[in-house]
Write a protein that holds these residues in place. Structure first.
Motif, short mmCIF file in Angstrom:
data_model
loop_
_atom_site.label_atom_id
_atom_site.label_comp_id
_atom_site.label_asym_id
_atom_site.label_seq_id
_atom_site.Cartn_x
_atom_site.Cartn_y
_atom_site.Cartn_z
N CYS A 143 21.42 23.16 -32.53
CA CYS A 143 20.69 22.24 -31.67
C CYS A 143 21.49 20.95 -31.63
O CYS A 143 21.56 20.22 -32.63
CB CYS A 143 19.29 21.99 -32.22
N ASN A 144 22.12 20.69 -30.50
CA ASN A 144 23.08 19.59 -30.38
C ASN A 144 22.38 18.30 -29.97
O ASN A 144 21.73 18.25 -28.91
CB ASN A 144 24.17 19.94 -29.38
N VAL A 145 22.55 17.28 -30.78
CA VAL A 145 21.81 16.03 -30.60
C VAL A 145 22.78 14.88 -30.32
O VAL A 145 23.77 14.70 -31.03
CB VAL A 145 20.98 15.70 -31.86
N VAL A 146 22.46 14.11 -29.30
CA VAL A 146 23.12 12.83 -29.04
C VAL A 146 22.19 11.71 -29.47
O VAL A 146 21.01 11.71 -29.11
CB VAL A 146 23.48 12.66 -27.55
N ILE A 147 22.68 10.79 -30.27
CA ILE A 147 21.91 9.61 -30.67
C ILE A 147 22.41 8.40 -29.89
O ILE A 147 23.60 8.11 -29.88
CB ILE A 147 22.04 9.35 -32.18
N LEU A 148 21.48 7.73 -29.22
CA LEU A 148 21.79 6.46 -28.57
C LEU A 148 21.04 5.36 -29.32
O LEU A 148 19.81 5.32 -29.31
CB LEU A 148 21.36 6.49 -27.09
N ILE A 149 21.79 4.49 -29.97
CA ILE A 149 21.22 3.39 -30.74
C ILE A 149 21.47 2.10 -29.98
O ILE A 149 22.23 2.07 -29.01
CB ILE A 149 21.84 3.36 -32.17
N GLY A 150 20.84 1.02 -30.43
CA GLY A 150 21.00 -0.26 -29.73
C GLY A 150 22.34 -0.90 -29.98
O GLY A 150 23.30 -0.69 -29.23
N GLN A 151 22.44 -1.68 -31.04
CA GLN A 151 23.68 -2.38 -31.39
C GLN A 151 23.86 -2.30 -32.91
O GLN A 151 23.02 -2.81 -33.66
CB GLN A 151 23.62 -3.83 -30.93
N LEU A 152 24.95 -1.72 -33.34
CA LEU A 152 25.11 -1.44 -34.76
C LEU A 152 25.47 -2.66 -35.59
O LEU A 152 25.55 -2.55 -36.82
CB LEU A 152 26.14 -0.33 -34.96
N PHE A 153 25.69 -3.82 -34.97
CA PHE A 153 25.85 -5.03 -35.78
C PHE A 153 24.49 -5.59 -36.21
O PHE A 153 24.42 -6.49 -37.05
CB PHE A 153 26.66 -6.10 -35.03
N LEU A 154 23.41 -5.04 -35.65
CA LEU A 154 22.07 -5.49 -36.00
C LEU A 154 21.56 -4.72 -37.22
O LEU A 154 21.60 -3.49 -37.25
CB LEU A 154 21.12 -5.27 -34.83
N PRO A 155 21.09 -5.42 -38.24
CA PRO A 155 20.64 -4.73 -39.46
C PRO A 155 19.57 -3.68 -39.19
O PRO A 155 19.61 -2.58 -39.76
CB PRO A 155 20.10 -5.87 -40.33
#
Length: 312
Positions: A143-155
């Motif tokens: 089951c192939n998953v793409v993760i879209l996160i906001g901004q990785l400099f944010l804790p």
């Protein structure tokens, strides 16, 4: 200029005043302030921690604010400014969405000056989202998953990503094929997702912490000629577009946020604090309203009047 009257003045520090989520919080702040005869001012953090810090320093230096409501970009870095505003100038802060301070797993205040938090720990919602992905993927291998996160400099986005992976990594059939930063913008997410699909066209799930990301991802999926209905799409925020997309069967779920309600409750608490009245030190929005925290097609069928509290 330093205020020369008895008017109560509060400031809302938006992480970005142009962002629909922040605008909804601001609407809630304004509603309560207007009813109470309080003057409210908004500061634009432009999604930049250094700008938000400068805004707070300017507001303190102005000497005419009694209290602050905030949605911080950097929930760790802004702590010292909040402490200074309170300890040196007597200005309390109510924070929305996430806790302020090093411990992002509790919403109880941990910094001098934060008199209450209205929101939820960022990991909580991320875990609930990831568990929904696990349910969808139960009969798929891989089951192939793409993760879209906001901004990785944010804790807090790092906490969310870690929470996603802490759940997904327990299942051998689930494969994270790509990670992208959507920056809380549809167009950015469209570009990111387009690039991801060119390298990884076989995608079963798009898991994101923000509905804006899914708005862009959906366009990229359709442009690539892929079967949107066969995929599982889950976002975060329960904005108006997400609610409509779930009702229409294009998306599957979203982690519900209620920014206008947060703005209302945060401002009520701030004014109670300024008046020396008792008030809660935290409100967990995951349990505050009847709908949520994960909103699905069935939830919307059960709540036909629910529209979402914000656009963007």
């Amino acid at each position: 200029a330093v205020a020369q009257d008895d008017t109560t003045r509060i400031a809302f520090f938006a992480s970005s005043a142009q962002n629909g989520y922040n605008q909804a919080i601001w609407e809630g702040v304004q509603e309560v302030a207007a009813d109470a005869g309080v003057e409210a001012v908004i500061y634009d953090g432009q999604f930049l921690p250094e700008v938000e810090l400068a805004n707070m320093e300017d507001a303190v230096a102005a000497g005419n604010f009694d209290g602050f409501v905030m949605l911080a970009n950097d929930t760790v870095g802004i702590a010292s400014a909040i402490e200074e505003a309170y300890n040196d100038h007597g200005i309390p802060t109510v924070h929305t969405l996430f806790p302020i301070g090093p411990d992002l797993f509790t919403i109880e205040p941990q910094v001098d000056g934060v008199v209450a938090t209205v929101g939820a720990p960022p990991a909580d919602g991320a875990i609930l989202e990831a568990e929904k992905v696990v349910e969808f993927c139960a009969d798929k291998d891989p089951c192939n998953v793409v993760i879209l996160i906001g901004q990785l400099f944010l804790p807090f986005d790092n906490v969310r990503l870690d929470a996603f992976r802490s759940v997904l990594d327990q299942h051998d059939n689930i494969v994270e094929v790509a990670l992208g930063e959507g920056g809380y913008f549809r167009d950015t997410s469209l570009t990111v997702m387009t690039d991801i699909l060119q390298a990884n066209p076989d995608v079963d799930v798009v898991l994101s912490n923000a509905d804006q990301h899914l708005s862009g991802a959906e366009i990229a999926i359709e442009d690539a000629g892929l079967d949107l209905e066969a995929m599982y799409l889950i976002g975060g925020g329960a904005n108006k577009e997400a609610v409509q997309a779930i009702r229409e069967g294009r998306w599957d779920a979203t982690y519900a946020n209620f920014p206008r309600t947060m703005g209302v409750e945060a401002t009520k608490i701030l004014l109670a604090n300024l008046a020396g009245e008792d008030h809660p030190t935290s409100i967990n929005m995951d349990t505050f309203l009847e709908i949520g925290p994960i909103v699905t097609t069935q939830d919307l069928a059960d709540n036909p009047d629910f529209e979402g509290e914000w656009e963007g």
